[in-house]
Enzyme design. Structure first.
Site, mmCIF file in Angstrom:
data_model
loop_
_atom_site.group_PDB
_atom_site.id
_atom_site.type_symbol
_atom_site.label_atom_id
_atom_site.label_comp_id
_atom_site.label_asym_id
_atom_site.label_seq_id
_atom_site.Cartn_x
_atom_site.Cartn_y
_atom_site.Cartn_z
ATOM 1 N N CYS A 1 49.427 -4.313 4.781
ATOM 2 C CA CYS A 1 49.423 -2.854 4.064
ATOM 3 C C CYS A 1 48.437 -2.126 3.861
ATOM 4 C CB CYS A 1 50.625 -2.858 3.311
ATOM 5 S SG CYS A 1 51.709 -1.151 3.390
ATOM 6 N N CYS B 1 0.739 -1.192 0.207
ATOM 7 C CA CYS B 1 -0.389 -0.370 -0.500
ATOM 8 C C CYS B 1 0.296 1.265 -0.410
ATOM 9 C CB CYS B 1 -0.907 0.231 0.932
ATOM 10 S SG CYS B 1 -1.306 1.129 1.574
#
Length: 349
Positions: free
Chosen positions: A322, A37
């Protein structure tokens, strides 16, 4: 006269730059969601900062100019939908999805609550591959975290033309307050949402903002690293020597990546970690640039270049992630709760 001439030339030089700034203003975007709805789907979106407007209507089908009578009786392939116009500089597509999931029962493929039929099914209509990826990861996250007792079945499909509904359906919750409130309770939607969510916050969704937003928000170095796979200088970056307790998140998406508990001094001049904080948020890719083969690491949701993975780290993992500081934002322990990362607080107790 010479000074007047110089001043005039300066004005002429500045005007094109100002014009360029005006054209760089972020344009509004649209998103379309089917949530049963449409009376019940308008209010939640209209309350969001950054949402410009919401229109009730029909989408997903092939028939032109459908009417409410045709759609509600199942005589078209459209479903009730809402079109959300929003400013991506103020609210992201991922945040719109947060709101969408909290208004529906995404485990029901036969309709929504008291409204039955395919025209009341739920759907996310994506406009491009980026939206599709964000939506799919959002749906996957709900299933992984078992927010609902059954699997989420909401369809994620390419957008089709959106047709606005009749005027009397627009802002129905404002025009017919009593009937709207009674419908939301009587249909079962209000009770389901309260039972499902209560006071629980929305599950956090991580996504990469539009490139124009990133260009305005990130520094040149942050943009170059995350979007262009750049590398910042060693020993001359924000977090290489940071010893504070907390977590590191993606500067682009905010997804949690690494913890200070796994950070170690590698001597390389970049932040180094022995493992990710959340495994699925860090993905590995083959990197063949610069005449060598390395393992690149990127964030999952933000798709940010983070750095590279090596096998010369400390035990027990033996790994060294890293990472560029420019791809990270550090969240100290005392800010985890207010910044939305309270689930990681137990790690530091």
């Amino acid at each position: 006269m010479q000074y007047i001439f110089i001043a005039a030339m300066l004005v002429l030089a500045v005007l094109p730059a100002l014009a360029g700034q005006e054209t760089a203003v972020q344009e509004n975007k649209t998103a379309v969601f089917g949530g049963g709805c449409f009376w019940c789907m308008e209010p939640p979106f209209e309350q969001l900062e950054g949402v410009v407007g919401v229109t009730a209507g029909y989408s997903g089908g092939d028939e032109k100019n459908p009417t409410y009578d045709q759609v509600s009786s199942g005589r078209t392939s459209h479903i009730e939908s809402v079109q959300v116009v929003y400013d991506p500089g103020k609210i992201s597509y991922g945040e719109l999805l947060d709101t969408f999931w909290r208004q529906i029962d995404p485990t029901d493929d036969g309709g929504q609550f008291a409204d039955r039929g395919r025209h009341y099914r739920t759907a996310i209509f994506y406009n491009n591959e980026e939206e599709k990826e964000i939506a799919e990861k959002s749906k996957e996250k709900l299933n992984d975290e078992k927010v609902f007792p059954k699997p989420v079945v909401t369809a994620i499909v390419p957008a089709k033309k959106f047709y606005p509904a009749e005027e009397y359906h627009q802002d129905y919750y404002r025009k017919n307050i009593v009937h709207y409130s009674a419908y939301k309770v009587g249909s079962g939607r209000a009770g389901f949402l309260k039972d499902t969510w209560g006071d629980k916050p929305a599950p956090r969704q991580y996504a990469r903002p539009d490139d124009s937003v990133l260009r305005a928000r990130l520094t040149d170095m942050q943009y170059d690293v995350t979007r262009r796979d750049g590398t910042e200088p060693a020993f001359n970056n924000t977090y290489w020597d940071n010893k504070k307790a907390g977590i590191y998140v993606d500067i682009v998406s905010g997804e949690p990546l690494f913890s200070s508990l796994d950070k170690f001094k590698s001597g390389t001049g970049w932040p180094s970690f022995s493992r990710p904080l959340v495994d699925k948020n860090v993905v590995e890719k083959k990197d063949s640039k610069f005449f060598m083969v390395r393992t690149e690491v990127r964030s999952s949701y933000g798709d940010s270049h983070l750095g590279h993975l090596f096998d010369d780290g400390p035990k027990p993992t033996g790994l060294r992630y890293c990472i560029n500081s420019a791809s990270l934002e550090f969240i100290p322990v005392n800010e985890l709760g207010k910044r939305g990362y309270k689930e990681f607080l137990p790690l530091f107790e």
